[in-house]
Write a protein that holds these residues in place. Structure first.
Motif, mmCIF file in Angstrom:
data_model
loop_
_atom_site.group_PDB
_atom_site.id
_atom_site.type_symbol
_atom_site.label_atom_id
_atom_site.label_comp_id
_atom_site.label_asym_id
_atom_site.label_seq_id
_atom_site.Cartn_x
_atom_site.Cartn_y
_atom_site.Cartn_z
ATOM 1 N N ALA A 178 12.429 29.769 45.023
ATOM 2 C CA ALA A 178 12.727 31.042 44.366
ATOM 3 C C ALA A 178 12.953 30.797 42.882
ATOM 4 N N ILE A 179 12.775 31.863 42.113
ATOM 5 C CA ILE A 179 13.009 31.752 40.673
ATOM 6 C C ILE A 179 13.985 32.831 40.219
ATOM 7 N N PHE A 180 14.738 32.505 39.164
ATOM 8 C CA PHE A 180 15.678 33.441 38.556
ATOM 9 C C PHE A 180 15.478 33.449 37.048
ATOM 10 N N SER A 181 15.833 34.562 36.433
ATOM 11 C CA SER A 181 15.791 34.682 34.974
ATOM 12 C C SER A 181 17.194 34.910 34.451
ATOM 13 N N PHE A 182 17.490 34.304 33.301
ATOM 14 C CA PHE A 182 18.767 34.517 32.630
ATOM 15 C C PHE A 182 18.563 35.152 31.259
ATOM 16 N N TYR A 183 17.491 35.932 31.137
ATOM 17 C CA TYR A 183 17.271 36.697 29.909
ATOM 18 C C TYR A 183 18.531 37.514 29.621
ATOM 19 N N PRO A 184 18.884 37.745 28.348
ATOM 20 C CA PRO A 184 20.177 38.352 28.022
ATOM 21 C C PRO A 184 20.504 39.664 28.738
ATOM 22 N N THR A 185 19.503 40.432 29.135
ATOM 23 C CA THR A 185 19.783 41.711 29.785
ATOM 24 C C THR A 185 19.978 41.597 31.297
ATOM 25 N N LYS A 186 19.793 40.406 31.867
ATOM 26 C CA LYS A 186 19.967 40.240 33.305
ATOM 27 C C LYS A 186 21.454 40.295 33.682
ATOM 28 N N ASN A 187 21.731 40.457 34.966
ATOM 29 C CA ASN A 187 23.127 40.516 35.425
ATOM 30 C C ASN A 187 23.895 39.253 35.064
ATOM 31 N N LEU A 188 23.210 38.114 35.098
ATOM 32 C CA LEU A 188 23.745 36.858 34.567
ATOM 33 C C LEU A 188 22.858 36.479 33.398
ATOM 34 N N GLY A 189 23.279 36.867 32.204
ATOM 35 C CA GLY A 189 22.426 36.702 31.028
ATOM 36 C C GLY A 189 22.930 35.643 30.079
ATOM 37 N N ALA A 190 22.007 34.834 29.592
ATOM 38 C CA ALA A 190 22.333 33.831 28.581
ATOM 39 C C ALA A 190 22.432 34.507 27.213
ATOM 40 N N LEU A 191 22.729 33.710 26.191
ATOM 41 C CA LEU A 191 22.708 34.203 24.816
ATOM 42 C C LEU A 191 21.402 33.740 24.166
ATOM 43 N N GLY A 192 20.356 33.907 24.911
ATOM 44 C CA GLY A 192 19.018 33.472 24.561
ATOM 45 C C GLY A 192 18.217 33.562 25.838
ATOM 46 N N ASN A 193 17.212 32.744 25.970
ATOM 47 C CA ASN A 193 16.416 32.791 27.192
ATOM 48 C C ASN A 193 16.847 31.684 28.145
ATOM 49 N N GLY A 194 16.473 31.849 29.390
ATOM 50 C CA GLY A 194 16.792 30.839 30.386
ATOM 51 C C GLY A 194 16.298 31.259 31.748
ATOM 52 N N GLY A 195 16.170 30.300 32.642
ATOM 53 C CA GLY A 195 15.719 30.588 33.998
ATOM 54 C C GLY A 195 16.040 29.416 34.906
ATOM 55 N N ALA A 196 15.709 29.573 36.170
ATOM 56 C CA ALA A 196 15.949 28.493 37.130
ATOM 57 C C ALA A 196 14.951 28.582 38.267
ATOM 58 N N LEU A 215 23.563 24.179 25.475
ATOM 59 C CA LEU A 215 24.406 25.276 25.021
ATOM 60 C C LEU A 215 24.261 26.496 25.940
ATOM 61 N N GLN A 216 23.036 26.849 26.301
ATOM 62 C CA GLN A 216 22.848 27.990 27.201
ATOM 63 C C GLN A 216 23.434 27.696 28.587
ATOM 64 N N ALA A 217 23.305 26.455 29.037
ATOM 65 C CA ALA A 217 23.904 26.082 30.318
ATOM 66 C C ALA A 217 25.421 26.254 30.270
ATOM 67 N N ALA A 218 26.035 25.875 29.145
ATOM 68 C CA ALA A 218 27.489 26.013 28.991
ATOM 69 C C ALA A 218 27.901 27.480 28.996
ATOM 70 N N PHE A 219 27.138 28.319 28.306
ATOM 71 C CA PHE A 219 27.437 29.753 28.286
ATOM 72 C C PHE A 219 27.297 30.357 29.684
ATOM 73 N N LEU A 220 26.246 29.977 30.383
ATOM 74 C CA LEU A 220 26.007 30.524 31.720
ATOM 75 C C LEU A 220 27.074 30.069 32.710
ATOM 76 N N ARG A 221 27.597 28.879 32.557
ATOM 77 C CA ARG A 221 28.692 28.414 33.431
ATOM 78 C C ARG A 221 29.899 29.337 33.301
ATOM 79 N N ILE A 222 30.184 29.757 32.080
ATOM 80 C CA ILE A 222 31.315 30.660 31.844
ATOM 81 C C ILE A 222 31.084 31.995 32.541
#
Length: 347
Positions: A178-196, A215-222
């Motif tokens: 499966a894939i996930f997105s961490f684009y800033p507007t997602k329910n779990l959003g980074a302060l930039g782009n990201g995915g898994a 840095l994005q990983a650290a923000f997403l952990r929070i």
């Protein structure tokens, strides 16, 4: 009063002290790629989703590409997916050299139809990409059965669906991967782009340049520690919308035995464009996802000649998404509801 569809400034301002501490931690570590923050985030996300392996990547789009590539899908292969999705779903298929095949959607969930999907299978079909649209869940059990019967890979495109559940389990662990997105507007959003990219046993070689940075990983952990709290707030907002708007519009819902994450709250009405104009006049910003189905988009000209997918075409003409961010206030929601009710009662 202006009620924005997204309010990322307000969503993130409260985390500034935590973000500053994370930034200091990363800078002091001297590791900005493939360090401790990414390792910990992957472990924490895996625990949250109930999956064995997580690979943090630069975007959900990259995650889908590496999923297909890692499964050996390429030239001469076919991958079935939905025409009512973000273009990246289909672009990833084209990027690995495979042929995307579109099957129509279910009118209730706007997710891929199991019957139409199975009818589209040929001897060249290698995988199904099941998009959990708007954070709603498709009927996963039926797709698992189809994939087992035809020896196909099942890829969950859960870019919009982090935290959503099916039969009491978080999405992400049902398919091959499966894939996930961490684009800033997602329910779990980074302060930039990201995915898994997540799965049970992943044997995928992703270049370091495609990995999620420290840095994005650290923000997403929070933010991950607050996700369930935010989902509960979104659910409360959704329940109120459903209660008060059901007499006037059709509401897009998940399959039975599923719990959506309410990434979007989508309604269907033939009066979509007029309603949207009235809401904007009343200070309410809405969004249209997606104004054209994949087979009608110019960027894919020539890929789907003669395609007629009536449910997807109707959804593109009638779908309107209302604000449902977790920082939407009760007073703001009341304005939105009153405006919609006023529109329909006035004829």
């Amino acid at each position: 009063m202006f009620i924005p569809f997204y309010d990322l400034r307000d969503e993130n301002l409260g985390f500034l002290p935590d973000f500053h501490a994370a930034l200091e931690r990363v800078v002091k570590s001297g590791r900005f790629v493939l360090g401790e923050e990414l390792t910990k985030f992957e472990k924490e996300l895996g625990g949250y989703l109930g999956v064995d392996e997580v690979i943090g990547l630069k975007s959900g789009t990259d995650a889908l590409y590496f999923a297909l590539k890692g499964l050996g899908i390429g030239k001469g292969d076919e991958v079935i997916t939905t025409p009512f999705t973000f273009p990246a779903t289909v672009e990833a298929i084209l990027r690995v050299g495979a042929r995307p095949v579109l099957a129509d959607i279910e009118p209730e969930t706007l997710c891929l139809s199991p019957e139409r999907c199975e009818a589209a299978i040929t001897k060249r079909t290698k995988a199904i990409i099941l998009v959990h649209l708007f954070g709603n869940c498709a009927e996963i059990d039926r797709f698992i059965t189809i994939c087992q019967a035809h020896n196909l890979f099942l890829i969950e495109d859960a870019a919009q669906a982090i935290g959503a559940e099916y039969r009491g389990r978080k999405l992400g662990g049902f398919g091959t991967c499966a894939i996930f997105s961490f684009y800033p507007t997602k329910n779990l959003g980074a302060l930039g782009n990201g995915g898994a990219l997540v799965g049970k046993t992943l044997d995928i070689d992703c270049p370091n340049s495609s990995r999620l940075d420290e840095l994005q990983a650290a923000f997403l952990r929070i933010k991950l520690t607050h996700l369930d709290e935010w989902l509960k707030r979104r659910e409360r907002l959704a329940r109120r919308y459903e209660s008060e708007l059901s007499p006037f519009v059709k509401i897009v819902k998940s399959a039975p035995q599923a719990q959506p994450n309410y990434h979007q709250f989508a309604i269907l009405t033939p009066s979509r464009d007029r309603l949207r104009q009235l809401l904007l006049k009343d200070g309410v910003e809405t969004k249209i996802y997606y104004p054209e189905p994949i087979h009608r988009q110019q960027r894919f000209a020539g890929e789907f000649p003669g395609s007629h997918l009536p449910e997807a075409e109707r959804a593109s003409a009638e779908t309107l998404c209302l604000p449902i961010r977790q920082n939407l206030t009760d007073a703001e929601q009341e304005v939105i509801i009153n405006s919609i009710v006023k529109f329909f009662k006035s004829g």
